[in-house]
Design an enzyme around this catalytic site. Structure first.
Site, mmCIF file in Angstrom:
data_model
loop_
_atom_site.group_PDB
_atom_site.id
_atom_site.type_symbol
_atom_site.label_atom_id
_atom_site.label_comp_id
_atom_site.label_asym_id
_atom_site.label_seq_id
_atom_site.Cartn_x
_atom_site.Cartn_y
_atom_site.Cartn_z
ATOM 1 N N CYS A 155 2.875 6.767 0.134
ATOM 2 C CA CYS A 155 4.152 7.460 0.262
ATOM 3 C C CYS A 155 4.523 8.157 -1.041
ATOM 4 C CB CYS A 155 5.240 6.457 0.617
ATOM 5 S SG CYS A 155 4.845 5.496 2.073
ATOM 6 N N ILE A 157 1.865 2.267 7.291
ATOM 7 C CA ILE A 157 0.726 1.352 7.274
ATOM 8 C C ILE A 157 1.061 0.119 8.108
ATOM 9 C CG2 ILE A 157 -0.643 -0.194 5.813
ATOM 10 C CD1 ILE A 157 -0.535 1.915 3.660
#
Length: 223
Positions: free
Chosen positions: A4, A57
């Protein structure tokens, strides 16, 4: 290792509309880091803006969406990384308070741990790799933290009178009126060591949070 992208602004220069469009523009610039979603949060006084570009994830649903706000609404975070002892941490939180989890994301675990145990204890308990921007709405402070492995960078510094932080230098380079001088000492180190050691960056007024530490910024005193 694409994960991210995170960013934040303590704003002393812009009105709400400008702050929104600057935040959106900067999120676009780091969107390659997290193609699964973009989020921003701006406080009602237009002082604080947090942005996030997401690669999912652990929890692919919207329950892992960021910036994330705690159940108590005291804390908001923009988090990049992964917590390995997520389940164990959840148990500790559940042992101390009655909580209805929104989802399974480690971001939610992190934020609820911060809310319950505070930053020192949380950072001591967590095992993982991460860089995180934390805004504690109650005490009006921002915390920037990196784990002990130091894989995830996190930079901070002043551009004019605003204070910026984020996961890559591109965030600073694309901030309005950015004209920071190159840090000659850092360049010297780069030639000698083939890397720039923390807390230096290639720019004069921009620093890197050191590995395994956190920085506290008191917003009232930061102007």
């Amino acid at each position: 290792n694409i994960m991210c992208g995170i960013l934040g602004i303590i704003n002393f220069d812009f009105n709400r509309q400008d702050l929104i469009s600057i935040t959106d523009n900067l999120i676009e610039k780091i969107h390659h880091r997290g193609p699964d979603g973009k989020g921003k949060w701006i406080d009602k006084n237009n002082k604080i803006s947090l942005g996030h570009s997401r690669l999912s994830i652990q929890d692919l649903s919207m329950n892992g969406f960021q910036p994330m706000i705690s159940h108590s609404e005291n804390i908001i975070i923009s988090f990049n990384g992964e917590i390995y002892n997520n389940i164990e941490l959840r148990q500790k939180i559940e042992n101390n308070k009655n909580i209805q989890w929104r989802g399974t994301s480690d971001t939610e675990t992190f934020i609820e741990s911060l809310d319950l145990f505070g930053i020192e204890k949380t950072l001591n308990m967590i095992r993982g790799m991460f860089a995180v921007i934390i805004y504690n709405i109650q005490n009006n402070k921002i915390y920037l933290a990196r784990d002990r492995f130091g894989e995830k960078p996190l930079y901070y510094g002043k551009v004019n009178s605003s204070i910026i932080f984020g996961s890559e230098l591109k965030i600073f380079q694309n901030f309005p009126n950015f004209n920071n001088q190159i840090n000659r000492y850092a360049i010297d180190k780069l030639f000698k060591n083939l890397y720039i050691p923390s807390p230096l960056s290639i720019y004069e007024d921009i620093h890197k949070v050191e590995i395994g530490t956190y920085i506290e910024i008191d917003i009232e005193k930061s102007k």
